[in-house]
Design a protein around this motif. Structure first.
Motif, PDB file in Angstrom:
ATOM      1  N   ILE A   6       0.891  -1.195  -0.080  1.00  0.00           N
ATOM      2  CA  ILE A   6      -0.014  -0.214  -0.115  1.00  0.00           C
ATOM      3  C   ILE A   6       0.960   1.304   0.036  1.00  0.00           C
ATOM      4  CG2 ILE A   6      -1.773   1.341   1.122  1.00  0.00           C
ATOM      5  CD1 ILE A   6      -2.877  -1.313   2.369  1.00  0.00           C
ATOM      6  N   ILE A   7       0.696   2.028  -0.987  1.00  0.00           N
ATOM      7  CA  ILE A   7       1.541   3.333  -1.028  1.00  0.00           C
ATOM      8  C   ILE A   7       0.712   4.756  -0.945  1.00  0.00           C
ATOM      9  CG2 ILE A   7       3.123   2.247  -2.776  1.00  0.00           C
ATOM     10  CD1 ILE A   7       1.776   3.951  -5.001  1.00  0.00           C
ATOM     11  N   GLY A   8      -0.569   4.441  -0.702  1.00  0.00           N
ATOM     12  CA  GLY A   8      -1.453   5.651  -0.379  1.00  0.00           C
ATOM     13  C   GLY A   8      -2.646   5.151   0.260  1.00  0.00           C
ATOM     14  N   THR A   9      -2.979   6.207   1.169  1.00  0.00           N
ATOM     15  CA  THR A   9      -4.487   5.951   1.739  1.00  0.00           C
ATOM     16  C   THR A   9      -5.396   6.976   1.589  1.00  0.00           C
ATOM     17  OG1 THR A   9      -3.654   6.599   3.985  1.00  0.00           O
ATOM     18  CG2 THR A   9      -3.263   4.230   3.342  1.00  0.00           C
ATOM     19  N   GLY A  10      -6.733   6.963   1.710  1.00  0.00           N
ATOM     20  CA  GLY A  10      -7.471   8.118   1.669  1.00  0.00           C
ATOM     21  C   GLY A  10      -8.839   7.861   2.326  1.00  0.00           C
ATOM     22  N   HIS A  11      -9.472   8.902   2.731  1.00  0.00           N
ATOM     23  CA  HIS A  11     -10.724   8.654   3.292  1.00  0.00           C
ATOM     24  C   HIS A  11     -11.715   9.956   3.102  1.00  0.00           C
ATOM     25  CE1 HIS A  11      -8.554  10.561   6.546  1.00  0.00           C
ATOM     26  NE2 HIS A  11      -9.643  11.102   7.231  1.00  0.00           N
ATOM     27  N   TYR A  12     -13.021   9.705   3.397  1.00  0.00           N
ATOM     28  CA  TYR A  12     -13.889  10.759   3.157  1.00  0.00           C
ATOM     29  C   TYR A  12     -15.100  10.541   3.810  1.00  0.00           C
ATOM     30  CZ  TYR A  12     -17.261  14.179   1.204  1.00  0.00           C
ATOM     31  OH  TYR A  12     -18.293  15.074   1.244  1.00  0.00           O
ATOM     32  N   VAL A  13     -15.785  11.594   4.549  1.00  0.00           N
ATOM     33  CA  VAL A  13     -17.036  11.322   5.175  1.00  0.00           C
ATOM     34  C   VAL A  13     -17.941  12.410   4.894  1.00  0.00           C
ATOM     35  CG1 VAL A  13     -16.130   9.754   7.222  1.00  0.00           C
ATOM     36  CG2 VAL A  13     -16.035  12.127   7.552  1.00  0.00           C
ATOM     37  N   PRO A  14     -19.096  12.369   5.001  1.00  0.00           N
ATOM     38  CA  PRO A  14     -20.172  13.501   4.757  1.00  0.00           C
ATOM     39  C   PRO A  14     -19.850  14.472   6.008  1.00  0.00           C
ATOM     40  CG  PRO A  14     -21.076  11.591   4.561  1.00  0.00           C
ATOM     41  CD  PRO A  14     -19.923  11.198   4.979  1.00  0.00           C
ATOM     42  N   ASP A  15     -20.295  15.823   5.902  1.00  0.00           N
ATOM     43  CA  ASP A  15     -20.117  16.686   6.748  1.00  0.00           C
ATOM     44  C   ASP A  15     -21.356  16.759   7.881  1.00  0.00           C
ATOM     45  OD1 ASP A  15     -17.891  18.198   5.427  1.00  0.00           O
ATOM     46  OD2 ASP A  15     -19.287  19.329   4.219  1.00  0.00           O
ATOM     47  N   HIS A  16     -22.406  16.165   7.449  1.00  0.00           N
ATOM     48  CA  HIS A  16     -23.675  16.072   8.509  1.00  0.00           C
ATOM     49  C   HIS A  16     -23.253  15.184   9.582  1.00  0.00           C
ATOM     50  CE1 HIS A  16     -27.518  16.452  10.008  1.00  0.00           C
ATOM     51  NE2 HIS A  16     -27.686  15.245   9.484  1.00  0.00           N
ATOM     52  N   VAL A  17     -23.248  15.822  10.794  1.00  0.00           N
ATOM     53  CA  VAL A  17     -22.926  14.599  11.845  1.00  0.00           C
ATOM     54  C   VAL A  17     -24.337  14.430  12.409  1.00  0.00           C
ATOM     55  CG1 VAL A  17     -21.710  14.599  14.159  1.00  0.00           C
ATOM     56  CG2 VAL A  17     -20.608  15.765  12.496  1.00  0.00           C
ATOM     57  N   VAL A  18     -24.462  13.238  12.931  1.00  0.00           N
ATOM     58  CA  VAL A  18     -25.771  12.647  13.484  1.00  0.00           C
ATOM     59  C   VAL A  18     -25.239  12.243  14.875  1.00  0.00           C
ATOM     60  CG1 VAL A  18     -27.846  11.404  13.804  1.00  0.00           C
ATOM     61  CG2 VAL A  18     -26.751  12.270  11.583  1.00  0.00           C
ATOM     62  N   LYS A  19     -25.511  12.968  16.147  1.00  0.00           N
ATOM     63  CA  LYS A  19     -25.286  12.456  17.506  1.00  0.00           C
ATOM     64  C   LYS A  19     -26.317  11.286  17.730  1.00  0.00           C
ATOM     65  CE  LYS A  19     -22.367  16.790  18.480  1.00  0.00           C
ATOM     66  NZ  LYS A  19     -21.100  15.877  18.569  1.00  0.00           N
ATOM     67  N   SER A 304      -6.640   4.758   6.883  1.00  0.00           N
ATOM     68  CA  SER A 304      -6.246   6.141   6.453  1.00  0.00           C
ATOM     69  C   SER A 304      -6.091   7.129   7.670  1.00  0.00           C
ATOM     70  CB  SER A 304      -7.070   6.545   5.325  1.00  0.00           C
ATOM     71  OG  SER A 304      -7.034   7.781   5.040  1.00  0.00           O
ATOM     72  N   GLU A 305      -6.876   6.885   8.581  1.00  0.00           N
ATOM     73  CA  GLU A 305      -6.891   7.775   9.787  1.00  0.00           C
ATOM     74  C   GLU A 305      -5.818   7.594  10.395  1.00  0.00           C
ATOM     75  OE1 GLU A 305     -10.261   8.277  12.323  1.00  0.00           O
ATOM     76  OE2 GLU A 305     -10.673  10.056  11.207  1.00  0.00           O
ATOM     77  N   ALA A 306      -5.543   6.257  10.730  1.00  0.00           N
ATOM     78  CA  ALA A 306      -4.541   5.798  11.510  1.00  0.00           C
ATOM     79  C   ALA A 306      -3.120   6.048  10.965  1.00  0.00           C
ATOM     80  CB  ALA A 306      -4.555   4.234  11.688  1.00  0.00           C
ATOM     81  N   MET A 307      -3.035   6.144   9.634  1.00  0.00           N
ATOM     82  CA  MET A 307      -2.043   6.529   8.680  1.00  0.00           C
ATOM     83  C   MET A 307      -1.621   7.944   8.822  1.00  0.00           C
ATOM     84  SD  MET A 307       0.496   5.120   6.747  1.00  0.00           S
ATOM     85  CE  MET A 307       1.761   6.051   5.788  1.00  0.00           C
ATOM     86  N   HIS A 308      -2.730   8.916   8.695  1.00  0.00           N
ATOM     87  CA  HIS A 308      -2.331  10.196   8.618  1.00  0.00           C
ATOM     88  C   HIS A 308      -2.280  10.790  10.283  1.00  0.00           C
ATOM     89  CE1 HIS A 308      -4.060   9.726   4.519  1.00  0.00           C
ATOM     90  NE2 HIS A 308      -3.516  10.696   4.429  1.00  0.00           N
ATOM     91  N   ALA A 309      -2.559   9.947  10.999  1.00  0.00           N
ATOM     92  CA  ALA A 309      -2.609  10.332  12.557  1.00  0.00           C
ATOM     93  C   ALA A 309      -0.962   9.760  13.163  1.00  0.00           C
ATOM     94  CB  ALA A 309      -3.343   9.742  13.476  1.00  0.00           C
ATOM     95  N   GLY A 310      -0.272   9.131  12.222  1.00  0.00           N
ATOM     96  CA  GLY A 310       1.116   8.759  12.715  1.00  0.00           C
ATOM     97  C   GLY A 310       1.350   7.546  13.362  1.00  0.00           C
ATOM     98  N   LYS A 311       0.225   6.631  13.325  1.00  0.00           N
ATOM     99  CA  LYS A 311       0.065   5.407  14.164  1.00  0.00           C
ATOM    100  C   LYS A 311       0.610   4.199  13.258  1.00  0.00           C
ATOM    101  CE  LYS A 311      -3.956   6.899  16.979  1.00  0.00           C
ATOM    102  NZ  LYS A 311      -2.907   6.977  18.190  1.00  0.00           N
TER     103      LYS A 311
END
Length: 336
Positions: A6-19, A304-311
């Motif tokens: 794996i040489i690249g990771t990415g992610h996307y989530v919608p802006d609308h948060v439902v708590k 992707s989140e783990a990768m971009h967080a340096g984990k």
């Protein structure tokens, strides 16, 4: 034989948060009830009629992965797109992503329908294509829009509080480094339990006009059905089995895992597996608290989140594992 990495990771989530508090307005539930059973605090939902669709969210995650990989779109030779919620009944979203990314060449696009295990199945397919030399660079995407098909009433709360929308993607490429990349993948299924976690209709066995003609508000087959306790009991067994299968295949021990990224089905399942494998908190990555269960998107989104967080660091041993509808379950062991 080449290895794939794996040489690249990415992610996307919608802006609308439902708590969880937002769901209290729609059904008989509360934050404590949801967190106690699932660990989920909030999730993302697309805005009905908005721009976020399964293919478009996958495209945005893919663009991030391609950018991180430092390659151009046309360096990709093949697309694998995992989802249970395609934009249309047909065609699948793989070809739509191919168009949205603006490819100049007419590469193939394969759609994978293995639900929660879909991304790992996709990684396995890409790994085999690369190892055999058929393709050099493969884009693997997982993307889901659950929100529009959930029963957002008290009747459906056992399922509807769990799922969210989102996407994740990885770019996989061949490498001559013998001890790097995907070490092995392991895929399983048990179809006798298919209807324990399923969306039964509309289906080719009972087409949409029949639903319209019946006009039966109590016909719930078009909402997801989950036998929650049964699924949980099977998940905690299969997760451990398929993780240990990967470790045994590579002569490694659980203590050598640097990061376990399980499918984000339920925080309680992840915590049970962590305890059984005696893994400390820093060796397990969970983000279900923020996004809920995003099915085929959950592992690439978390990776992707783990990768971009340096984990995730060079040389780390990463284990991916999933269990879900089908039943299907799978694992992948990766040396970063």
């Amino acid at each position: 034989m080449k290895q794939s990495k794996i040489i690249g990771t990415g992610h996307y989530v919608p802006d609308h948060v439902v708590k969880n508090a937002d769901l209290e307005k729609l059904m008989d539930t509360n934050d404590a009830w949801i967190q106690e059973r699932t660990g989920i605090q909030e999730r993302r939902h697309v805005v009905p009629g908005g721009e976020d669709t399964t293919s478009r969210m996958g495209t945005r995650a893919a663009q991030m992965a391609i950018s991180q990989a430092g390659i151009e779109v046309d360096d990709i030779d093949f697309i694998v797109f995992a989802t249970l919620s395609p934009d249309y009944y047909f065609p699948g979203p793989g070809v739509m992503l191919q168009q949205q990314l603006g490819f100049k060449k007419e590469i193939g696009a394969l759609d994978v329908r293995n639900q929660c295990s879909g991304f790992i199945y996709g990684v396995s397919v890409a790994d085999q294509f690369i190892k055999t030399g058929m393709y050099r660079t493969v884009l693997v995407v997982g993307s889901e829009v659950h929100s529009g098909g959930l029963d957002m009433t008290t009747r459906g709360r056992g399922v509807s509080v769990i799922f969210g929308d989102g996407a994740g993607a990885v770019v996989m490429q061949s490498t001559d480094e013998k001890h790097k990349g995907v070490l092995s993948t392991h895929l399983h299924s048990e179809g006798q339990f298919a209807e324990e976690l399923a969306l039964i209709g509309p289906a080719t066995t009972d087409w949409i006009p029949n639903y319209i003609e019946r006009n039966d508000p109590e016909d719930l087959r078009y909402y997801p059905h989950m036998n929650g306790n049964f699924v949980f009991k099977n998940a905690v067994v299969r997760f451990q089995e398929v993780i240990h299968e990967a470790l045994i295949a590579n002569n490694l021990g659980a203590n050598e895992i640097d990061l376990l990224i399980p499918h984000q089905a339920n925080l309680r399942i992840s915590q049970f597996i962590q305890k059984q494998m005696n893994l400390p908190d820093e060796k397990v990555f969970n983000n279900i608290q923020k996004y809920g269960n995003t099915t085929a998107a959950s592992i690439p989104l978390a990776l992707s989140e783990a990768m971009h967080a340096g984990k995730v660091k060079d040389g780390d041993l990463i284990c991916l594992a999933a269990f879900g509808s089908g039943f299907t379950w799978a694992s992948a062991l990766i040396r970063w």
